[in-house]
Write a protein that holds these residues in place. Structure first.
Motif, PDB file in Angstrom:
ATOM      1  N   LEU A 331       0.821  -1.215   0.000  1.00 47.36           N
ATOM      2  CA  LEU A 331       0.000   0.000   0.000  1.00 47.36           C
ATOM      3  C   LEU A 331       0.857   1.268   0.000  1.00 47.36           C
ATOM      4  O   LEU A 331       0.376   2.332   0.401  1.00 47.36           O
ATOM      5  N   TRP A 332       2.101   1.183  -0.480  1.00 50.12           N
ATOM      6  CA  TRP A 332       2.989   2.340  -0.351  1.00 50.12           C
ATOM      7  C   TRP A 332       2.414   3.580  -1.037  1.00 50.12           C
ATOM      8  O   TRP A 332       2.603   4.703  -0.572  1.00 50.12           O
ATOM      9  N   ALA A 333       1.696   3.370  -2.132  1.00 50.24           N
ATOM     10  CA  ALA A 333       1.147   4.509  -2.874  1.00 50.24           C
ATOM     11  C   ALA A 333      -0.122   5.042  -2.240  1.00 50.24           C
ATOM     12  O   ALA A 333      -0.619   6.108  -2.639  1.00 50.24           O
ATOM     13  N   GLU A 334      -0.678   4.325  -1.264  1.00 52.64           N
ATOM     14  CA  GLU A 334      -1.914   4.746  -0.603  1.00 52.64           C
ATOM     15  C   GLU A 334      -1.700   5.063   0.877  1.00 52.64           C
ATOM     16  O   GLU A 334      -2.661   5.396   1.584  1.00 52.64           O
ATOM     17  N   LEU A 335      -0.479   4.922   1.378  1.00 53.55           N
ATOM     18  CA  LEU A 335      -0.229   5.182   2.799  1.00 53.55           C
ATOM     19  C   LEU A 335      -0.634   6.612   3.160  1.00 53.55           C
ATOM     20  O   LEU A 335      -0.387   7.545   2.386  1.00 53.55           O
ATOM     21  N   PRO A 336      -1.233   6.815   4.324  1.00 54.16           N
ATOM     22  CA  PRO A 336      -1.524   8.184   4.775  1.00 54.16           C
ATOM     23  C   PRO A 336      -0.243   9.016   4.823  1.00 54.16           C
ATOM     24  O   PRO A 336       0.825   8.510   5.186  1.00 54.16           O
ATOM     25  N   ASP A 337      -0.345  10.287   4.481  1.00 56.50           N
ATOM     26  CA  ASP A 337       0.835  11.158   4.418  1.00 56.50           C
ATOM     27  C   ASP A 337       1.597  11.184   5.737  1.00 56.50           C
ATOM     28  O   ASP A 337       2.832  11.174   5.754  1.00 56.50           O
ATOM     29  N   GLN A 338       0.866  11.203   6.841  1.00 53.12           N
ATOM     30  CA  GLN A 338       1.535  11.272   8.137  1.00 53.12           C
ATOM     31  C   GLN A 338       2.338  10.006   8.408  1.00 53.12           C
ATOM     32  O   GLN A 338       3.444  10.057   8.956  1.00 53.12           O
ATOM     33  N   LEU A 339       1.797   8.860   8.001  1.00 51.05           N
ATOM     34  CA  LEU A 339       2.512   7.596   8.180  1.00 51.05           C
ATOM     35  C   LEU A 339       3.779   7.580   7.328  1.00 51.05           C
ATOM     36  O   LEU A 339       4.828   7.083   7.756  1.00 51.05           O
ATOM     37  N   LEU A 367      11.181   0.093   0.953  1.00 52.63           N
ATOM     38  CA  LEU A 367      10.041   0.966   1.215  1.00 52.63           C
ATOM     39  C   LEU A 367      10.477   2.427   1.206  1.00 52.63           C
ATOM     40  O   LEU A 367       9.791   3.290   0.639  1.00 52.63           O
ATOM     41  N   PHE A 368      11.619   2.708   1.804  1.00 51.57           N
ATOM     42  CA  PHE A 368      12.138   4.079   1.775  1.00 51.57           C
ATOM     43  C   PHE A 368      12.345   4.528   0.327  1.00 51.57           C
ATOM     44  O   PHE A 368      12.036   5.670  -0.037  1.00 51.57           O
ATOM     45  N   GLY A 369      12.851   3.622  -0.508  1.00 54.14           N
ATOM     46  CA  GLY A 369      13.061   3.958  -1.914  1.00 54.14           C
ATOM     47  C   GLY A 369      11.771   4.284  -2.638  1.00 54.14           C
ATOM     48  O   GLY A 369      11.716   5.232  -3.438  1.00 54.14           O
ATOM     49  N   LYS A 370      10.717   3.541  -2.356  1.00 48.84           N
ATOM     50  CA  LYS A 370       9.424   3.846  -2.975  1.00 48.84           C
ATOM     51  C   LYS A 370       8.905   5.211  -2.521  1.00 48.84           C
ATOM     52  O   LYS A 370       8.330   5.967  -3.317  1.00 48.84           O
TER      53      LYS A 370
END
Length: 739
Positions: A331-339, A367-370
């Protein structure tokens, strides 16, 4: 009097420890109400106000509090629990435990239980204390209170008897301790809880029988349900609630996984899907990333927030860190901005000894790279990485995300990826070359020149075909020819081995490398075509080998590098061998449609192709349907029209798999339909399914709508929805290609 007090204490002790056989031995009404309420039996919730005694025993009041809480009245529930909690002894412990069990409980409520437990004396007190701490460890973990959960586990282990202690030792690794497995473990009913397992088994039986009945039920049959119901049924909910109250931490993973499976089998509603994913993750279910990816289309922005923050507490309610990272990757593209910002800010960078495989370090780095594409803070932090950190980051990046990064960062990543400290590490030196070559293609010519020599010197021979395709003109012809010869030799050996009954597996099949090198050079030799064709038509080769060669030939045909006369032998079906196959019949159909897709590259013959393509687009196997729809979409874009093509493309938009749906989308605005009316229906279908479609399909529609004529009545609607989509990938696609 002492005997009466002892008997009363034994009842409360049985209620707290959830000793059902002991509770069955009494005919007291308040005991029965408490037991039936936790078991979620409907009869417990059907009492009228007239049937409730005016004077309530502590146990009956506890039952009334539970009913109030479970029916949406937490304030009334807490009032009941507080009255019980003020009592001394075991009734007071029961009351404070019920308060701590509430969803809005605080750590102060847990501390209050500990104070009550400290005052317990008498027979059985030690067991009550141990099992109460088991409860508190379970519930604090549900709240995401990791430290408190560990504390209660340690207290439970300190007070536990032999059987309970062994059960707790088996899950010690959940709390930062060693896991101990006993070969002669002592089992008793108060650790196996067969009365809870009965509810788990009943839930499974009920579900299987219901699915079987539904399989032969007439579509015109209507079933009516009375009262409130849940998709998974109350049996599995009851099992989970009883295990939670019993503090049976070791039983909950299996119950949670079954609970998740029952929900997933019956509902795609966003709230249900989010609940099921959380249960599966808490239960340690396998392939969580695949589950989340597959169900992404059923989630909404609200349910994603609820799943990640309220249910999983930003990973603190998932016992395995890797499982949490898998969910974040999916869900990296849908993660909440704060997360996103919290993860980026807290990321410590790759360890000096981090390996590509094993441990969560590579997952965190990936994940950091994404998130570089989403977070300016991540970009800023990446500039501060040393060669080792930035080099590993460069090699874990997705090539598709590099074009959105600042040019200076791309240059820095390429430089670090080629640094001596990374190249000297065998674990990392052979991975991530597609990302490094893509970085190079996105640099200015002057900057490219500074890296070209070092890049070519470092690229392994095995990555030459990929590099030649990504960056035409980068790889010298002599290196391409050398690698081509190696691949051709491997193909010749593969054909020889297959005749002897021996087969080799490949991470990248030599046929793929042959096609890449030919496309990079703009030509293909007769020898290469003959090798590909030989495997594609040989009776001795298996289905995977043939499909790799047929796909290579199709790629060459798309670019006009082969003639029909060179490959027409591949059009004739060849019987698939049953070795290395899960389903030989499916493999045969997949083999057949691959040959058909190759054949139509050289001209569409209605008499021989129309029926088979339409039939293949309705095949039970997803891969077969995908190939058929892809072939028809390509023909449509080339200007070919047919009623069967219209039916195939429209039908694909109703396919159960998003990849098949997405494959038909380009034809809606860049292809041709025989019927304008069906084209209108197909475009309307795309707009209809967009809000609940999978991310892959939404991104495809967003991309096509960005390229399409804005006068189309559906385009403005689709562009607006895409620009507001919950996924960064879809919003990025809606912006159109980067200039």
């Amino acid at each position: 009097m002492k005997n009466e007090m002892a008997a009363e204490d034994s009842i409360y002790r049985a209620c707290i420890t959830w000793n059902i056989p002991a509770l069955r031995g009494t005919d007291r009404d308040d005991v029965d109400h408490f037991k039936r309420t936790i078991q979620l039996l409907p009869s417990a919730f059907n009492d009228t106000s007239d049937s409730i005694p005016k004077r309530l025993t502590p146990l009956r009041r506890a039952a009334e509090g539970l009913k109030a809480e479970l029916t949406g009245a937490p304030g009334a529930a807490r009032d009941h629990y507080e009255i019980v909690a003020k009592r001394t002894g075991l009734p007071g412990v029961l009351g404070t435990l019920l308060i701590a069990w509430m969803s809005d409980a605080t750590e102060k409520d847990f501390a209050r239980v500990e104070r009550k437990l400290a005052s317990l004396t008498g027979p059985g007190s030690r067991d009550v204390v141990a099992r109460s701490h088991c409860k508190l460890a379970t519930w604090s973990f549900d709240h995401g209170w990791v430290d408190r959960s560990r504390h209660h586990y340690e207290e439970a282990r300190r007070h536990a008897g032999k059987s309970l202690g062994m059960a707790l030792d088996g899950i010690g690794h959940w709390f930062g301790h060693d896991r101990t497995i006993y070969f002669k473990r002592v089992y008793d009913d108060m650790t196996t809880f067969p009365w809870i397992d009965e509810w788990v088994d009943r839930a499974a039986r009920t579900s299987v029988e219901k699915e079987f009945r539904n399989s032969y039920k007439s579509p015109w049959t209507r079933t009516w349900s009375m009262g409130a119901t849940t998709v998974e049924g109350t049996d599995i909910q009851s099992a989970g609630m009883q295990a939670s109250w019993a503090g049976a931490l070791w039983m909950l993973p299996q119950i949670n996984r079954q609970h998740a499976a029952l929900i997933m089998a019956k509902s795609n509603e966003p709230d249900d899907v989010a609940r099921a994913i959380a249960l599966w993750a808490k239960g340690g279910g396998q392939d969580t990333n695949q589950l989340v990816s597959a169900k992404e289309g059923s989630l909404t922005e609200t349910t994603i927030d609820d799943l990640l923050i309220n249910q999983l507490h930003e990973g603190r309610s998932v016992r395995d860190r890797d499982t949490w990272l898998d969910i974040c990757h999916a869900l990296w593209a849908e993660l909440p901005d704060q997360l996103v910002e919290d993860f980026v800010r807290g990321y410590q960078g790759p360890a000096p000894d981090m390996r590509l495989h094993g441990g969560g370090g590579a997952k965190e780095l990936g994940l950091f790279g994404k998130l570089l594409a989403r977070s300016p803070l991540a970009v800023e932090r990446a500039y501060g990485f040393d060669d080792w950190e930035a080099g590993l980051l460069a090699r874990t990046l997705f090539p598709q995300l590099l074009d959105g990064l600042p040019p200076r960062l791309r240059a820095r990543l390429l430089e670090a990826g080629l640094s001596d400290v990374v190249l000297a590490n065998d674990d990392w030196a052979n991975t991530g070359w597609a990302s490094l070559v893509t970085c190079w293609t996105l640099l200015d010519e002057e900057v490219q020149a500074t890296f070209q020599s070092s890049l070519l010197d470092a690229i392994p021979d095995s990555d030459i075909p990929s590099a030649a395709t990504i960056a035409p003109g980068l790889v010298p012809r002599r290196r391409m020819e050398a690698r081509l010869q190696t691949s051709l030799n491997l193909l010749a050996q593969e054909l020889t081995d297959s005749a002897r009954g021996s087969w080799t597996g490949w991470s990248t099949h030599p046929a793929t490398d042959v096609a890449r090198l030919a496309l990079a050079q703009g030509s293909v030799s007769d020898t290469a075509v003959e090798r590909l064709l030989g495997i594609a038509i040989a009776p001795s080769t298996n289905s995977q080998q043939r499909r790799a060669c047929l796909s290579a030939l199709q790629a060459l045909a798309e670019e006009g590098l082969v003639k029909r006369t060179q490959v027409q032998q591949a059009f004739t079906p060849v019987t698939v061998r049953s070795v290395m196959s899960d389903d030989a019949a499916v493999d045969q159909r997949l083999d057949d449609v691959s040959r058909l897709a190759l054949m139509v590259q050289f001209g569409y013959e209605q008499a021989t192709a129309e029926g088979p393509l339409l039939a293949a687009s309705r095949d039970p196997d997803t891969q077969v349907r995908l190939l058929a729809v892809s072939a028809v979409c390509r023909l449509s874009r080339e200007g070919q029209t047919s009623p069967s093509f219209d039916a195939t493309l429209l039908g694909a938009l109703y396919d159960p798999h998003p990849r098949v749906q997405a494959e038909a989308v380009p034809a809606l605005w860049r292809g041709n339909f025989e019927s304008d009316a069906l084209l209108e229906v197909a475009r309307a279908r795309a707009a209809e399914i967009f809000p609940t479609a999978h991310r892959e399909l939404r991104a495809n529609i967003a991309h096509e709508s960005a390229l399409a004529d804005s006068d189309d009545p559906y385009i403005q609607t689709l562009r607006h929805m895409a620009s507001q989509d919950r996924s960064w990938i879809v919003r990025r696609a809606a912006d159109g290609p980067l200039q």
